[in-house]
Structure formats: structure tokens, C-alpha cells
Design a protein around this motif. Structure first.
Motif, short mmCIF file in Angstrom:
data_model
loop_
_atom_site.label_atom_id
_atom_site.label_comp_id
_atom_site.label_asym_id
_atom_site.label_seq_id
_atom_site.Cartn_x
_atom_site.Cartn_y
_atom_site.Cartn_z
N MET A 1 16.48 36.09 -3.79
CA MET A 1 16.92 34.97 -2.96
C MET A 1 17.30 33.78 -3.84
N LYS A 2 18.17 32.93 -3.30
CA LYS A 2 18.50 31.68 -3.96
C LYS A 2 17.38 30.68 -3.70
N THR A 3 17.31 29.66 -4.56
CA THR A 3 16.22 28.68 -4.44
C THR A 3 16.77 27.32 -4.04
N ALA A 4 16.03 26.65 -3.15
CA ALA A 4 16.38 25.29 -2.73
C ALA A 4 15.15 24.41 -2.88
N ILE A 5 15.27 23.35 -3.66
CA ILE A 5 14.21 22.35 -3.79
C ILE A 5 14.54 21.21 -2.84
N ILE A 6 13.55 20.85 -2.01
CA ILE A 6 13.73 19.81 -1.02
C ILE A 6 12.82 18.64 -1.38
N ILE A 7 13.40 17.49 -1.70
CA ILE A 7 12.61 16.31 -2.02
C ILE A 7 12.40 15.51 -0.73
N ASP A 43 12.17 21.42 -13.57
CA ASP A 43 13.45 21.47 -14.26
C ASP A 43 14.56 21.21 -13.24
N PRO A 44 15.32 20.13 -13.38
CA PRO A 44 16.35 19.82 -12.39
C PRO A 44 17.52 20.78 -12.38
N LEU A 45 17.59 21.65 -13.39
CA LEU A 45 18.73 22.55 -13.51
C LEU A 45 18.44 23.96 -12.99
N VAL A 46 17.19 24.20 -12.58
CA VAL A 46 16.80 25.57 -12.21
C VAL A 46 17.20 25.93 -10.79
N ALA A 47 17.00 25.05 -9.84
CA ALA A 47 17.25 25.38 -8.44
C ALA A 47 18.73 25.58 -8.16
N ASN A 73 16.51 10.04 -12.39
CA ASN A 73 16.75 10.81 -13.62
C ASN A 73 16.97 12.28 -13.29
N PHE A 74 16.19 12.79 -12.36
CA PHE A 74 16.32 14.18 -11.91
C PHE A 74 17.73 14.42 -11.36
N LEU A 75 18.19 13.51 -10.52
CA LEU A 75 19.52 13.66 -9.91
C LEU A 75 20.63 13.51 -10.94
N ARG A 78 21.23 16.78 -12.70
CA ARG A 78 21.98 17.75 -11.90
C ARG A 78 23.45 17.36 -11.76
N LEU A 79 23.67 16.10 -11.46
CA LEU A 79 25.03 15.66 -11.19
C LEU A 79 25.90 15.71 -12.45
N ASN A 80 25.30 15.49 -13.59
CA ASN A 80 26.06 15.60 -14.84
C ASN A 80 26.67 16.98 -15.02
#
Length: 235
Positions: A1-7, A43-47, A73-75, A78-80
């Protein structure tokens, strides 16, 4: 399955009607509780997908809520890399800030209640087309607003606050309003936001409940179409 992190910033502002769409698209959901869980340990790049939900604080409240700096910083990480990221209300404001835009208290008063959005030409050709004003109203619940980040595309506006939604890159969507809400879930909002409702002119629980009864079921149908269309773009 794909992963989704929900803040999540406050317990009752959850995924709502977005949850079944994520399930249909085979995402395993993990909630991260802002201010309680240590986002620096993730890790912000894993999900495969990150969703940042709403809440009653401001992006500029970092002195009172230091975890906001960690979220930004987390965002930014990812956005980079243009990794799939969705922001709702405070989440959309955090994305705007992470992209270098200003977030600040609105000058037109709080926007709380049900009302349609006006789509830009780009919005009419985006997944937000399912929320066109002839299709449904959406729930607004905010006092802050934001400038559009450089390189973003405006998707939706209202007469009170013109920057209601934008896309950025290929995989980022930021919304000021709340298409994720459900009629049942909003009963928790009416309790949790009781003080804000009571202190906001021309807003009452009775009217919010009446409008929810009128609009929420239609929004759930159209929002599912929105989520489905947007999640398909992430493949």
C-alpha cells in the motif's frame, strides 16, 4: 500500500470525507499529532502523500507554538522535491509560508460558514471543478489569509478573500476552505469552536447547523469527486 502521513492540529479536525477516498486509492493513513508527536523524527521524503489539516492557531504563532517551525521545515523539504502535499486551511497557510509567501490576519473579518467559491480559469480545468458554485457550497472557517507564493496558480476565490486555493508544481494543492467536512463530524466542530462561534458576529450554531443540513451531503458527493480526480494525478 501507499503511505499517507496526516498532520493533525486538533482532534476533531480530521480527514473527514477524504478518508474513504484515500482508502479507495490504497493509502495507509498515519496521523501525526502536532505539538505532541515529534515531527523531527519523521523523514519528510518517505511518505507517498502528506496532508496537513486545519486548526485554530496561526502560522505566525511560532513563539507560542514552536512546533510550527518544525512543520515548516518538514514541508519545505517535501516541496523542494515537489512531493505530493495537500494543505487544508491552516495546512494551506503553512504550505504558502513554506513556499515563501506571507500569512497574516485577514482585514475583512472572519469567514465562517457555508458559501460557494468562484473558480479561476485554471480552477475550472482542475479537480476543483467539482466544487463549482453551481455544484455545491463549501465550509469556510478562517480568520487568516495568505499571499500567493511565487510560481503558484490561483484556483479559487471568494469576494471576501481572493486567495482561496492554489496549486504549485505538479503535486501540491493548498486550500483555504474545508471540502473535507461531514455533517456528523461538524457537530464536534460546533462544540470545540464554541467560543469562536459565540465571538464572531453574524455566526451562530443554529445557523451553521441549518446550513450544514442543507449543503453537507452534496459537498460530500462533490468532494469525493475532487479527491478522486486529484489523487489520480499523483500516479
Amino acid at each position: 500500500m501507499k503511505t499517507a502521513i496526516i498532520i493533525r492540529h486538533i482532534a476533531f479536525e480530521d480527514l473527514g470525507n477524504l478518508a474513504p477516498a484515500l482508502k479507495q486509492h490504497d493509502y495507509a493513513v498515519t496521523y501525526i499529532e502536532a505539538g505532541y508527536d515529534d515531527i523531527m523524527q519523521i523523514d519528510p521524503l518517505v511518505a507517498d502523500l502528506v496532508v496537513v489539516l486545519g486548526g485554530p492557531i496561526g502560522v505566525y504563532d511560532e513563539s507560542d507554538y514552536p512546533f510550527l517551525s518544525d512543520e515548516l521545515n518538514f514541508l519545505e523539504s517535501r516541496l523542494n522535491l515537489d512531493l505530493p502535499t495537500l494543505g487544508l486551511c491552516l495546512g494551506g497557510q503553512l504550505i504558502a509560508s513554506a513556499l515563501g509567501a506571507k500569512v497574516y490576519p485577514g482585514t475583512q473579518g472572519k469567514e465562517v460558514g457555508w458559501a460557494p467559491i468562484d473558480l479561476s480559469e485554471a480552477g475550472k480545468h482542475s479537480p476543483l471543478a467539482h466544487l463549482a458554485p453551481d455544484e455545491t457550497s463549501v465550509l469556510h472557517w478562517h480568520g487568516d489569509t495568505f499571499d500567493l507564493p511565487n510560481g503558484s496558480t490561483l484556483l479559487a476565490s471568494t469576494s471576501k478573500y481572493p486567495n482561496q486555493a492554489f496549486s504549485w508544481g505538479k503535486h501540491c494543492l493548498a486550500l483555504q476552505f474545508h471540502p473535507e467536512v461531514t455533517a456528523r463530524g461538524l457537530e464536534r466542530w460546533f462544540i470545540g469552536h464554541a467560543s469562536e462561534i459565540a465571538s464572531t458576529p453574524d455566526v451562530s450554531v443554529n445557523q451553521l447547523r441549518l446550513d450544514t443540513k442543507r449543503y453537507a451531503s452534496r459537498l460530500e458527493i462533490q468532494a469525493f469527486k475532487l479527491w478522486n480526480a486529484w489523487l489520480k494525478t499523483l500516479v
